[in-house]
Write an enzyme that holds these catalytic residues in place. Structure first.
Site, mmCIF file in Angstrom:
data_model
loop_
_atom_site.group_PDB
_atom_site.id
_atom_site.type_symbol
_atom_site.label_atom_id
_atom_site.label_comp_id
_atom_site.label_asym_id
_atom_site.label_seq_id
_atom_site.Cartn_x
_atom_site.Cartn_y
_atom_site.Cartn_z
ATOM 1 N N GLU A 1 38.268 37.619 5.812
ATOM 2 C CA GLU A 1 38.719 38.740 4.988
ATOM 3 C C GLU A 1 37.560 39.262 4.144
ATOM 4 O O GLU A 1 36.881 38.500 3.455
ATOM 5 C CB GLU A 1 39.867 38.302 4.081
ATOM 6 C CG GLU A 1 40.514 39.452 3.349
ATOM 7 C CD GLU A 1 41.729 39.022 2.535
ATOM 8 O OE1 GLU A 1 42.227 39.871 1.780
ATOM 9 O OE2 GLU A 1 42.164 37.867 2.660
ATOM 10 N N ARG B 1 21.073 50.071 10.531
ATOM 11 C CA ARG B 1 21.010 48.681 10.984
ATOM 12 C C ARG B 1 19.596 48.344 11.450
ATOM 13 O O ARG B 1 19.081 47.266 11.179
ATOM 14 C CB ARG B 1 22.045 48.444 12.084
ATOM 15 C CG ARG B 1 22.410 46.999 12.229
ATOM 16 C CD ARG B 1 23.648 46.795 13.114
ATOM 17 N NE ARG B 1 24.854 47.204 12.413
ATOM 18 C CZ ARG B 1 25.636 48.222 12.774
ATOM 19 N NH1 ARG B 1 25.365 48.943 13.839
ATOM 20 N NH2 ARG B 1 26.706 48.517 12.083
ATOM 21 N N ASP C 1 29.481 56.942 15.090
ATOM 22 C CA ASP C 1 28.242 57.448 15.698
ATOM 23 C C ASP C 1 28.345 58.875 16.250
ATOM 24 O O ASP C 1 27.409 59.656 16.088
ATOM 25 C CB ASP C 1 27.751 56.506 16.803
ATOM 26 C CG ASP C 1 27.181 55.202 16.258
ATOM 27 O OD1 ASP C 1 27.139 55.023 15.021
ATOM 28 O OD2 ASP C 1 26.775 54.353 17.078
ATOM 29 N N LYS D 1 17.797 54.896 18.039
ATOM 30 C CA LYS D 1 18.771 54.510 17.026
ATOM 31 C C LYS D 1 18.212 53.372 16.176
ATOM 32 O O LYS D 1 18.400 53.339 14.965
ATOM 33 C CB LYS D 1 20.089 54.092 17.683
ATOM 34 C CG LYS D 1 21.185 53.775 16.684
ATOM 35 C CD LYS D 1 22.486 53.435 17.376
ATOM 36 C CE LYS D 1 23.552 53.073 16.371
ATOM 37 N NZ LYS D 1 24.804 52.651 17.001
ATOM 38 N N ASP E 1 27.521 43.964 7.103
ATOM 39 C CA ASP E 1 28.611 44.822 6.664
ATOM 40 C C ASP E 1 27.980 46.185 6.504
ATOM 41 O O ASP E 1 26.962 46.347 5.839
ATOM 42 C CB ASP E 1 29.271 44.363 5.370
ATOM 43 C CG ASP E 1 30.599 45.090 5.170
ATOM 44 O OD1 ASP E 1 31.413 45.113 6.114
ATOM 45 O OD2 ASP E 1 30.821 45.660 4.096
#
EC number: 3.6.1.66
Length: 195
Positions: A38, A175, A149, A169, A67
């Site tokens: 969670e 990322r 995206d 990318k 995250d």
């Protein structure tokens, strides 16, 4: 060889990380199916830390958690840490976001990725963040990628993430930028280990 578990059930994220990590001396594995953590943090970094420490403890090996999410200026930063839960599926999330921006002239947005590597004892080994600026398109463009995206056009490129090859990318994306900060630290950790 050190095992690194990717703390995610998202197949797109797992593929992306496997590609980014392929040249490192690591046995990269996905977290066991059905294991869910969670996300109770109020920031991307807090959620990455929560996931990495939980998966590392469960798997008994290092874990890498990400995250990430999309923050849209016109929506006060939403969907933010709730990006993955903004709607049930990727197409529904895109539809909801485009609907929320239907009358908006200000469409600037930012992707953020927080990465955390944790050890089974709960210690945090590495934490980094990467960001990518852009704006939300009026319609989806491109067939690649996942999540938001197809509607996120990266500043100064004229392309959405869904239109970019993985190499592009990686260099432009949140990322990829976070990974560029993580990689040398991860290499240092691996080289410091006894052989």
């Amino acid at each position: 060889m050190r095992t690194l578990v990717i703390a995610s059930g998202n197949a797109g994220k797992i593929r992306e990380f496997q590609g980014l990590l392929q040249h490192l001396p690591l046995n990269v594995q996905a977290q066991p199916q059905g294991f869910d953590v969670e996300e109770t943090g109020s920031t991307f970094a807090a959620n990455a830390r929560i996931k990495a420490t939980a998966v590392a403890a469960m798997a008994g090996s290092w874990a890498l958690a990400d995250d990430s999410g999309l923050s849209v200026n016109a929506l006060g930063g939403a969907p933010g840490v709730h990006s993955a839960r903004y709607a049930p599926t990727d197409p529904e999330r895109i539809e909801k976001l485009l609907g929320a921006l239907s009358n908006a002239s200000e469409r600037h947005a930012q992707f953020c990725a927080a990465l955390c590597v944790a050890a089974p004892d709960g210690s945090v080994l590495i934490e980094v963040e990467g960001r990518c600026d852009g704006w939300i398109t009026t319609t989806p463009r491109g067939d690649g990628g996942f999540g938001y995206d197809p509607i996120f056009e990266v500043s100064c490129t004229g392309l959405t993430f869904a239109q970019m090859p993985l190499t592009e990318k990686k260099s432009h994306g949140h990322r990829g930028k976070a990974f560029a900060l993580l990689e040398p630290q991860l290499q240092d950790l691996l080289s410091a280990e006894p052989r």
